[in-house]
Every structure is written in C-alpha cells, then in structure tokens.
Design an enzyme around this catalytic site. Structure first.
Site, PDB file in Angstrom:
ATOM      1  N   HIS A 109       0.631  -1.017   0.357  1.00 18.66           N
ATOM      2  CA  HIS A 109      -0.043  -0.155   0.115  1.00 18.66           C
ATOM      3  C   HIS A 109       0.289   1.086  -0.226  1.00 18.66           C
ATOM      4  O   HIS A 109       1.850   1.299   0.545  1.00 18.66           O
ATOM      5  CB  HIS A 109      -0.768   0.294   0.879  1.00 18.66           C
ATOM      6  CG  HIS A 109       0.066   0.258   2.413  1.00 18.66           C
ATOM      7  ND1 HIS A 109      -0.244   1.757   3.122  1.00 18.66           N
ATOM      8  CD2 HIS A 109      -0.229  -0.707   3.608  1.00 18.66           C
ATOM      9  CE1 HIS A 109      -0.010   1.182   4.533  1.00 18.66           C
ATOM     10  NE2 HIS A 109       0.316  -0.618   3.651  1.00 18.66           N
ATOM     11  N   ASP A 111      -0.431   4.709   0.929  1.00 19.51           N
ATOM     12  CA  ASP A 111      -0.830   5.787   1.943  1.00 19.51           C
ATOM     13  C   ASP A 111      -0.412   5.513   2.986  1.00 19.51           C
ATOM     14  O   ASP A 111       0.338   4.032   3.274  1.00 19.51           O
ATOM     15  CB  ASP A 111      -2.438   5.227   2.321  1.00 19.51           C
ATOM     16  CG  ASP A 111      -2.944   3.624   2.392  1.00 19.51           C
ATOM     17  OD1 ASP A 111      -2.016   2.437   1.778  1.00 19.51           O
ATOM     18  OD2 ASP A 111      -3.618   3.599   3.139  1.00 19.51           O
ATOM     19  N   ASP A 142       6.656   1.826   6.282  1.00 24.20           N
ATOM     20  CA  ASP A 142       5.040   1.341   6.450  1.00 24.20           C
ATOM     21  C   ASP A 142       4.475   2.343   5.062  1.00 24.20           C
ATOM     22  O   ASP A 142       3.548   3.167   5.870  1.00 24.20           O
ATOM     23  CB  ASP A 142       4.020   1.395   7.135  1.00 24.20           C
ATOM     24  CG  ASP A 142       3.161   0.557   7.087  1.00 24.20           C
ATOM     25  OD1 ASP A 142       2.542   0.209   6.530  1.00 24.20           O
ATOM     26  OD2 ASP A 142       2.635   1.478   8.787  1.00 24.20           O
ATOM     27  N   GLU A 176      -4.993   0.768   2.596  1.00 25.01           N
ATOM     28  CA  GLU A 176      -4.866  -0.185   3.638  1.00 25.01           C
ATOM     29  C   GLU A 176      -5.092   0.291   5.447  1.00 25.01           C
ATOM     30  O   GLU A 176      -5.838  -0.119   6.039  1.00 25.01           O
ATOM     31  CB  GLU A 176      -3.155   0.075   3.147  1.00 25.01           C
ATOM     32  CG  GLU A 176      -3.238  -1.776   4.590  1.00 25.01           C
ATOM     33  CD  GLU A 176      -3.137  -1.201   5.994  1.00 25.01           C
ATOM     34  OE1 GLU A 176      -3.066  -2.656   6.456  1.00 25.01           O
ATOM     35  OE2 GLU A 176      -2.676  -0.287   6.322  1.00 25.01           O
ATOM     36  N   GLU A 177      -4.668   1.692   5.266  1.00 21.07           N
ATOM     37  CA  GLU A 177      -4.640   2.681   7.212  1.00 21.07           C
ATOM     38  C   GLU A 177      -5.918   3.140   7.182  1.00 21.07           C
ATOM     39  O   GLU A 177      -5.903   3.528   7.892  1.00 21.07           O
ATOM     40  CB  GLU A 177      -3.742   3.963   6.737  1.00 21.07           C
ATOM     41  CG  GLU A 177      -1.940   3.661   6.671  1.00 21.07           C
ATOM     42  CD  GLU A 177      -1.559   2.574   7.157  1.00 21.07           C
ATOM     43  OE1 GLU A 177      -2.425   2.320   8.321  1.00 21.07           O
ATOM     44  OE2 GLU A 177      -0.727   2.024   7.060  1.00 21.07           O
ATOM     45  N   ASP A 205       3.775  -6.181   4.858  1.00 22.79           N
ATOM     46  CA  ASP A 205       3.934  -5.000   5.256  1.00 22.79           C
ATOM     47  C   ASP A 205       3.513  -4.787   6.715  1.00 22.79           C
ATOM     48  O   ASP A 205       3.290  -4.069   7.906  1.00 22.79           O
ATOM     49  CB  ASP A 205       2.191  -4.808   4.883  1.00 22.79           C
ATOM     50  CG  ASP A 205       1.947  -3.548   5.439  1.00 22.79           C
ATOM     51  OD1 ASP A 205       2.669  -3.062   5.798  1.00 22.79           O
ATOM     52  OD2 ASP A 205       0.191  -3.624   5.628  1.00 22.79           O
ATOM     53  N   HIS A 455       3.871   3.629  12.109  1.00 23.04           N
ATOM     54  CA  HIS A 455       2.777   4.146  12.299  1.00 23.04           C
ATOM     55  C   HIS A 455       3.060   5.443  14.150  1.00 23.04           C
ATOM     56  O   HIS A 455       2.000   6.099  14.308  1.00 23.04           O
ATOM     57  CB  HIS A 455       1.429   3.812  13.360  1.00 23.04           C
ATOM     58  CG  HIS A 455       0.836   2.370  12.355  1.00 23.04           C
ATOM     59  ND1 HIS A 455      -0.562   2.494  12.798  1.00 23.04           N
ATOM     60  CD2 HIS A 455       1.166   2.332  11.570  1.00 23.04           C
ATOM     61  CE1 HIS A 455      -0.623   1.833  11.786  1.00 23.04           C
ATOM     62  NE2 HIS A 455       0.068   1.738  10.312  1.00 23.04           N
TER      63      HIS A 455
HETATM   64  C1  LIG Z   1      -7.580  -0.888  11.759  1.00 18.86           C
HETATM   65  N1  LIG Z   1      -8.241  -2.216  12.676  1.00 18.86           N
HETATM   66  C2  LIG Z   1      -8.919  -2.301  13.383  1.00 18.86           C
HETATM   67  N2  LIG Z   1      -8.449  -3.663  13.684  1.00 18.86           N
HETATM   68  C3  LIG Z   1      -7.309  -4.491  13.485  1.00 18.86           C
HETATM   69  C4  LIG Z   1      -6.851  -3.190  12.008  1.00 18.86           C
HETATM   70  C5  LIG Z   1      -5.914  -3.712  11.114  1.00 18.86           C
HETATM   71  C6  LIG Z   1      -4.372  -2.815  12.399  1.00 18.86           C
HETATM   72  N3  LIG Z   1      -3.314  -2.970  11.524  1.00 18.86           N
HETATM   73  C7  LIG Z   1      -1.741  -2.742  10.959  1.00 18.86           C
HETATM   74  O1  LIG Z   1      -1.920  -2.352  11.690  1.00 18.86           O
HETATM   75  C8  LIG Z   1      -1.080  -3.395  10.608  1.00 18.86           C
HETATM   76  C9  LIG Z   1      -0.076  -3.709  11.294  1.00 18.86           C
HETATM   77  N4  LIG Z   1       1.706  -4.023   9.828  1.00 18.86           N
HETATM   78  C10 LIG Z   1      -4.730  -3.330  13.551  1.00 18.86           C
HETATM   79  O2  LIG Z   1      -4.261  -4.274  13.461  1.00 18.86           O
HETATM   80  O3  LIG Z   1      -4.508  -2.533  13.912  1.00 18.86           O
HETATM   81 ZN   LIG Z   2       1.028  -1.158   6.236  1.00 14.39          ZN
HETATM   82 ZN   LIG Z   3       0.005   0.955   8.690  1.00 17.24          ZN
END
Ligand SMILES: Cn1cncc1C[C@H](NC(=O)CCN)C(=O)O
Ligand SMILES: [Zn+2]
Ligand SMILES: [Zn+2]
Length: 484
Positions: A109, A111, A142, A176-177, A205, A455
């Site tokens: 991704h 973004d 990321d 994605e985010e 990722d 993040h």
């Molecule tokens: C948005 N969301 C709400 N529940 C789970 C997510 C996805 C989020 N994904 C990541 O952070 C990717 C890490 N490489 C997370 O696991 O919190």
């Molecule tokens: Zn990511």
């Molecule tokens: Zn991310």
C-alpha cells in the site's frame, strides 16, 4: 554442488552487485515517494489529491519496468457527515505471463498514517533524512520502502537484461490505513480475472521481532472492535444543577469498561477463552528459538515492566492469546482544564484481538451478554447499546508451502542466517481475504526491523534493511523459479 548457504554465484552475484552499486538511486526514489503526503486517514480532499498523485507515481514506475498497468476505479468513500471523498484507484499490474513460470503477486500500500513534525519528529516526516544509516520519514517502513524493494528487485533483472525468473503481478492500494476500502470487493470481482493466474501472494507489511535477525511471519491475530454507548440524553448537563440526581452515563460506562479485563491482562468475559487453541509442545519450542532480548525490548519500548517475565510468555500473549484493549471514549470531556460537565451520551471503544479458533459471532454474543449483565446489576435508568463494528479473522499461513521454503533459502543466502519464524499480534485483514477468496498460498515476508516505529513518530527504515531487502526479493524470485 549447490547448497543454499553457499556464497551467491553467477546471476545472483551480478544482481547483488547491481543493487549495491545503485543503492543511492533506490534511496532517491524512496525519498520522492516519502515526499508525497499520501495520508488516507484524515478524510480531506487535498490529501486525497496527494494519494492520487502517489498512485500516479507508482503507476509510472511500474510502466517504466515494462509492466502492464491497470488503474481500477474504486469509487467514493461516504463520510458520516454525508460528504463523499474519492478513493484512489487500485493498481493491478503484471509483468510476464510465461506459463512455464510461477506467478507471484505482491500486495502493498501507498498510503500512510498522518504525521506532523510537532508531534515529536526530529526531522520533517515528508523529507527522507538519513542519520547513521537510518532513513527517517513517514511511510519508509510502512509500506513505501517494502513496495519499492520489490520494484527494485524486478528492475534489477530488467536493467541487467536478464529474464525475470517468475511472472510478477502487483496489487497496490491507497486505502490500507483506512481499512482497505473497496479492496475486498475488487478481489472478489477479479477472482476469475486478474487473480486466476496467480499462484502465490506475498505481503511485506509487518516487521521483524529483532533488529538484526530477519523473520518470516506465519500468522496474525484478528480483531473484533466494539462500541458501547451509554445515553441519558443527547445534550450535556451541568454538574452543579444535575449532579446528585442522575445516573451519569460516564459512571455507567467506566464501570462497564472496568469489568472487561483484570490487572494481570486476563479478559473477564465469561467463555472468551473457551475456543482458544491449546499450546502444543512443538509450538512452545518455536518461541524458544526466537531472537528476542527481553530487557532490550522493554527498554526500547520505554515500559517499566511487562505483564510477563519470560520471552516465551510474552510472545504467546502477543501472538497466540487474545487480548482486550480499551481505546477511548467519544463524548467524554478530555481536554485540559476543569470543566464541570456531565456528558449526556458517551461511547466506549474497545477491541479484542482474536486467535485460532475463536469464533467472531460467538465472541460478539459473549461480549454483549457480559455487558448486559454488568449494566443490569447497576440498575441504571440510562440506555446502553453495544455494537461490534469490525470482525477480522486471525490468519494462519501454510508454512509447508513452497514459497515459505523459497523465502527461507533466500534469507539464508542474503543474510547468512535462518529466519525467526514469527507471528504478528496485529492484523492485515487482506491476507485472510486473499486466502479465502482466491484460495492461493499467502506469505508474509517482512523487511523492516522491530524498532522502525510504524505508525509512530520518527518512523524509519534502515538503509541496510531496504537494500538487503531488495536483494532478498530478487533471491526469492530465483528460488521460486528453482522450486517450480
Ligand atoms: C484498522 N484495524 C482495526 N482492527 C485491526 C485493524 C488493522 C490494523 N492493522 C495494522 O496496524 C497493520 C500492521 N502492520 C491493526 O491491526 O490494528
Ligand atoms: Zn501497512
Ligand atoms: Zn500501517
């Protein structure tokens, strides 16, 4: 005789040499990508324009590689306030369709999370800045760095005028985010189209669990996200004129949230552990083998004490046991100062990370039943509403698949070591969707180090990880071709 640990010879040596020699160009492209503020989280038009520009840059880069690039319209995002914003198109690209070669599809991704220098960055988050081999900037790890590492690997074969060992496809999105809006639908729609010729999917990722030892990811937790609303009325009250004669929504909500998990991290919802897979002896040994210095991890996380004292316990509670986190309260007074308000309506937000073999709808029922019970005991005249707003399944890889073997061999060649076989505590929802929808092997092959700070402020990728990661993908292509 060939052995995977022998030094690279022939083509591979040429490829590695090329990547070393051209590393400054690869870093320069990453710099250009980081300069685009492709934030998908804040729903504002000027950032969506940046996302579109980012998508265009990536599409151009892929076309320069000789790939056939499709920009698939992804429609609009409807915002709660009635506005709508464009979703950047999803890139579907392909390079090569030789039926004798395996087809490997890379998902990534473009973004990024929001980033402002005032939040505690030392350098401008959108100006890639190198300090001691660390490339600082939003999106470096990321996920722009890993996307470019894959592109660098492909472009090296092209630049050397060498045949690509595998057919390559790309799925690159820009939301994605924000929850991969529109992607699931596209995967379903293209199941018999774009994805029909895909043999393997690779996602890069997530991060290693170490600063030096590379990793292969064998599973991720899922997540179930809950909102619990407690309402007296839509307006706030003055605590001087109503305090003492009301069931206050915040008092109810704090009691509800306080009933979820105890101070040792154990979730207090009855039955929640019932379906958690038991730990096997074989599984225990996998945690022992992992390169994690607990003290270093604790210090670098700036935490005084974790809930668990051994590496094995810590990893199991991050990766293979559920956890419950309380995220926030909408409607609560949270600013500095001493306002004497009684919020009239508040929404508590928490989520439970899910592991095999928990069942999402069973978890939903257990949570609702538990909150109903706690609330009823309070005899409150307020109204409580519980909803599960997100249910994401855990994902488990088939590590006996050929692509895990190829990746292990490539890691051995590039890094001279066996990878840590890790899981990840967070969720990459698209992995499970790929696995279920197109029913092909999905692998997570991370490039970034544990301290990259995705993040967070001061996100970075090490030059070493980025460049060796580009080599890793190139070596992986060659290993895949050998196995096919
Ligand atoms: C948005 N969301 C709400 N529940 C789970 C997510 C996805 C989020 N994904 C990541 O952070 C990717 C890490 N490489 C997370 O696991 O919190
Ligand atoms: Zn990511
Ligand atoms: Zn991310």
């Amino acid at each position: 005789m060939f052995s995977p640990s022998s030094p690279p010879t022939g083509l591979l040596e040429k490829v590695f040499q090329y990547i070393d020699l051209h590393q400054d160009e690869f870093v320069q492209t990453l710099k250009e990508w980081v300069a685009v503020e492709s934030d998908s989280v804040q729903p504002v038009l000027h950032l969506r324009r940046e996302l579109l520009r980012m998508t265009g840059l990536a599409a151009d880069r892929l076309r320069n590689l000789g790939a056939h690039v499709d920009l698939v319209d992804a429609g609009f995002q409807q915002l709660p306030d009635g506005q709508s914003l464009p979703i950047p198109p999803i890139i579907l690209a392909e390079l090569g369709n030789d039926p004798k070669k395996p087809t490997v599809c890379f998902y990534g991704h473009l973004d990024v999370q929001p980033a402002r220098q005032e939040d505690g960055w030392v350098t401008d988050p959108h100006t890639l800045t190198e300090v001691d081999g660390k490339l600082y900037g939003r999106g470096t790890t990321d996920n722009k760095g890993p996307v470019l590492a894959w592109i660098n690997a492909v472009s090296t074969f092209r630049a050397l005028d060498e045949d690509l060992p595998v057919n390559v496809k790309f799925v690159i999105e820009g939301m994605e985010e924000a929850g991969s809006l529109a992607l699931e639908e596209l995967v379903q729609k293209e199941k018999a189209g774009f994805f029909s010729s895909v043999d393997y999917i690779v996602i890069s990722d997530n991060l290693w669990i170490s600063r030096r030892t590379p990793a292969l990811t064998c599973g991720t937790r899922g997540n179930s996200y809950f909102m619990v609303e407690v309402k007296c009325r839509d307006q706030d009250f003055h605590s001087g004129t109503f305090g003492g004669i009301l069931n206050e929504p915040m008092a109810d909500l704090v009691a509800l949230l306080g009933s979820l998990v105890d101070s040792s991290g154990r979730i207090l919802i009855p039955g929640i552990y019932d379906h958690v897979a038991p730990v096997t002896e074989e599984e225990k040994r996998t945690y022992e083998a992992i390169d994690l210095d607990l003290e270093e991890y604790r210090n670098s996380s700036q935490v005084k004490k974790f809930l668990f004292d051994t590496k094995e316990e810590l990893l199991m509670h991050l990766w293979r046991y559920p956890s419950l986190s309380i995220h926030g309260i909408e409607g609560a007074f949270h600013e500095p100062g001493a306002k004497t308000v009684i919020p009239g309506r508040v929404i508590g937000k928490f989520s439970i990370r899910l592991v095999p073999h928990m069942n999402i709808s069973v978890v939903e029922k257990q949570v609702k039943q538990h909150l109903d019970y706690i609330f009823s005991k309070r005899n409150s005249s307020n109204q409580m509403t519980v909803s599960m707003t997100l249910g994401l399944h855990p994902w488990v890889a088939n590590i006996r698949d050929n692509q895990y073997l190829a990746a292990k061999r490539a890691i051995k060649t590039v890094f001279g070591t066996e990878p840590d076989m890790i899981r990840d505590g967070s969720t990459i929802p698209i992995a499970k969707i790929f696995q279920d929808t197109i029913q092909k092997s999905v692998m997570m092959l991370p490039l970034g180090a544990v301290d990259d700070g995705e993040h967070s402020q001061k996100e970075k990728i090490n030059r070493w990880n980025y460049i060796e990661g580009s080599k890793l993908f190139a070596a992986f292509f060659l290993e895949m071709a050998k196995l096919h």
